[in-house]
Design a protein around this motif. Structure first.
Motif, short mmCIF file in Angstrom:
data_model
loop_
_atom_site.label_atom_id
_atom_site.label_comp_id
_atom_site.label_asym_id
_atom_site.label_seq_id
_atom_site.Cartn_x
_atom_site.Cartn_y
_atom_site.Cartn_z
N MET A 9 0.82 -1.20 0.00
CA MET A 9 0.00 0.00 0.00
C MET A 9 0.87 1.27 0.00
N ALA A 10 1.93 1.27 0.80
CA ALA A 10 2.82 2.43 0.86
C ALA A 10 3.51 2.67 -0.48
N ARG A 11 3.87 1.57 -1.17
CA ARG A 11 4.52 1.70 -2.49
C ARG A 11 3.56 2.34 -3.49
N LYS A 12 2.30 1.91 -3.47
CA LYS A 12 1.32 2.46 -4.40
C LYS A 12 1.10 3.95 -4.12
N GLN A 13 1.04 4.33 -2.86
CA GLN A 13 0.88 5.74 -2.51
C GLN A 13 2.09 6.55 -2.98
N ALA A 14 3.28 5.98 -2.84
CA ALA A 14 4.49 6.67 -3.29
C ALA A 14 4.48 6.82 -4.81
N LEU A 15 4.05 5.78 -5.52
CA LEU A 15 3.96 5.87 -6.99
C LEU A 15 2.94 6.91 -7.40
N ARG A 16 1.78 6.93 -6.72
CA ARG A 16 0.74 7.92 -7.04
C ARG A 16 1.26 9.33 -6.79
N LYS A 17 1.93 9.53 -5.67
CA LYS A 17 2.47 10.85 -5.33
C LYS A 17 3.51 11.28 -6.36
N GLY A 18 4.39 10.37 -6.76
CA GLY A 18 5.40 10.68 -7.77
C GLY A 18 4.79 10.99 -9.12
N ALA A 19 3.81 10.19 -9.54
CA ALA A 19 3.15 10.42 -10.83
C ALA A 19 2.41 11.75 -10.81
N LEU A 20 1.75 12.05 -9.71
CA LEU A 20 1.03 13.31 -9.59
C LEU A 20 1.98 14.50 -9.72
N ARG A 21 3.13 14.42 -9.07
CA ARG A 21 4.14 15.47 -9.17
C ARG A 21 4.66 15.58 -10.61
N ASP A 22 4.98 14.43 -11.21
CA ASP A 22 5.55 14.43 -12.56
C ASP A 22 4.56 14.91 -13.62
N ILE A 71 7.50 3.32 -13.31
CA ILE A 71 7.27 4.76 -13.39
C ILE A 71 7.20 5.27 -14.84
N GLY A 72 7.88 4.64 -15.76
CA GLY A 72 7.84 5.07 -17.16
C GLY A 72 6.53 4.74 -17.87
N ASN A 73 5.66 3.97 -17.20
CA ASN A 73 4.38 3.58 -17.78
C ASN A 73 3.21 4.06 -16.93
N LEU A 74 3.48 4.82 -15.88
CA LEU A 74 2.43 5.28 -14.97
C LEU A 74 2.24 6.79 -15.06
N ALA A 81 -3.42 15.29 -26.94
CA ALA A 81 -2.78 16.61 -26.87
C ALA A 81 -2.40 16.95 -25.43
N ASN A 82 -3.29 16.67 -24.49
CA ASN A 82 -2.98 16.92 -23.07
C ASN A 82 -1.88 15.97 -22.59
N PHE A 83 -1.90 14.73 -23.05
CA PHE A 83 -0.88 13.75 -22.67
C PHE A 83 0.50 14.24 -23.05
N VAL A 84 0.64 14.74 -24.26
CA VAL A 84 1.93 15.25 -24.72
C VAL A 84 2.38 16.40 -23.83
N ARG A 85 1.45 17.22 -23.39
CA ARG A 85 1.79 18.38 -22.56
C ARG A 85 2.12 18.01 -21.11
N TYR A 86 1.36 17.10 -20.51
CA TYR A 86 1.48 16.87 -19.06
C TYR A 86 2.21 15.59 -18.65
N ALA A 87 2.31 14.61 -19.50
CA ALA A 87 2.96 13.35 -19.11
C ALA A 87 4.47 13.50 -19.29
N ARG A 88 5.12 14.01 -18.28
CA ARG A 88 6.55 14.34 -18.39
C ARG A 88 7.47 13.14 -18.22
N ASN A 89 7.05 12.15 -17.48
CA ASN A 89 7.98 11.08 -17.10
C ASN A 89 7.80 9.79 -17.88
N VAL A 90 6.90 9.77 -18.85
CA VAL A 90 6.71 8.54 -19.62
C VAL A 90 7.83 8.40 -20.65
N THR A 91 7.95 7.22 -21.19
CA THR A 91 9.03 6.98 -22.14
C THR A 91 8.85 7.81 -23.41
#
Length: 112
Positions: A1-14, A47-50, A78-88
């Motif tokens: 559960m803690a790992r999922k929260q950390a991933l969500r927090k990181g994705a939200l920031r990214d 993280i590269g797929n989340l 169009a929004n994905f290209v703008r906001y998804a900074r950490n994907v491959t």
């Protein structure tokens, strides 16, 4: 559960505290994790797929591959290209192509 929260927090920031598909502002309570390439279709849980997505967009995308989703909903691409900074880079290139094809004139699509 803690790992999922950390991933969500990181994705939200990214993703700039936004849904990468509709650009709605998100917080820890409203953000969901979306696998850009769904696990059901061979996507990895890394993280590269989340990305962060609002629940309605996450449900709308479902198990569609990115190019399928963006071809149906170019605004999301169009929004994905703008906001998804950490994907491959490959995912971003695919999103740009799907959006450009979706917005192409009918005559342009025939020539392709």
């Amino acid at each position: 559960m803690a790992r999922k929260q950390a991933l969500r927090k990181g994705a939200l920031r990214d993703c700039g505290q936004r849904c990468v598909y509709c650009a709605t502002r998100l917080d820890q309570r409203t953000a969901t994790l979306d696998h850009v390439i769904p696990v059901a279709r061979g996507g990895a849980h890394d993280i590269g797929n989340l990305v962060s997505a609002c629940a309605p967009c996450n449900r709308l995308k479902g198990d569609l591959l990115p190019f399928e989703f963006f071809a149906r909903h170019p605004w999301a691409g169009a929004n994905f290209v703008r906001y998804a900074r950490n994907v491959t880079r490959a995912l971003k290139r695919g999103a740009r192509r799907a959006v450009s094809l979706a917005f192409a004139e009918p005559d342009d699509r025939m020539a392709a």
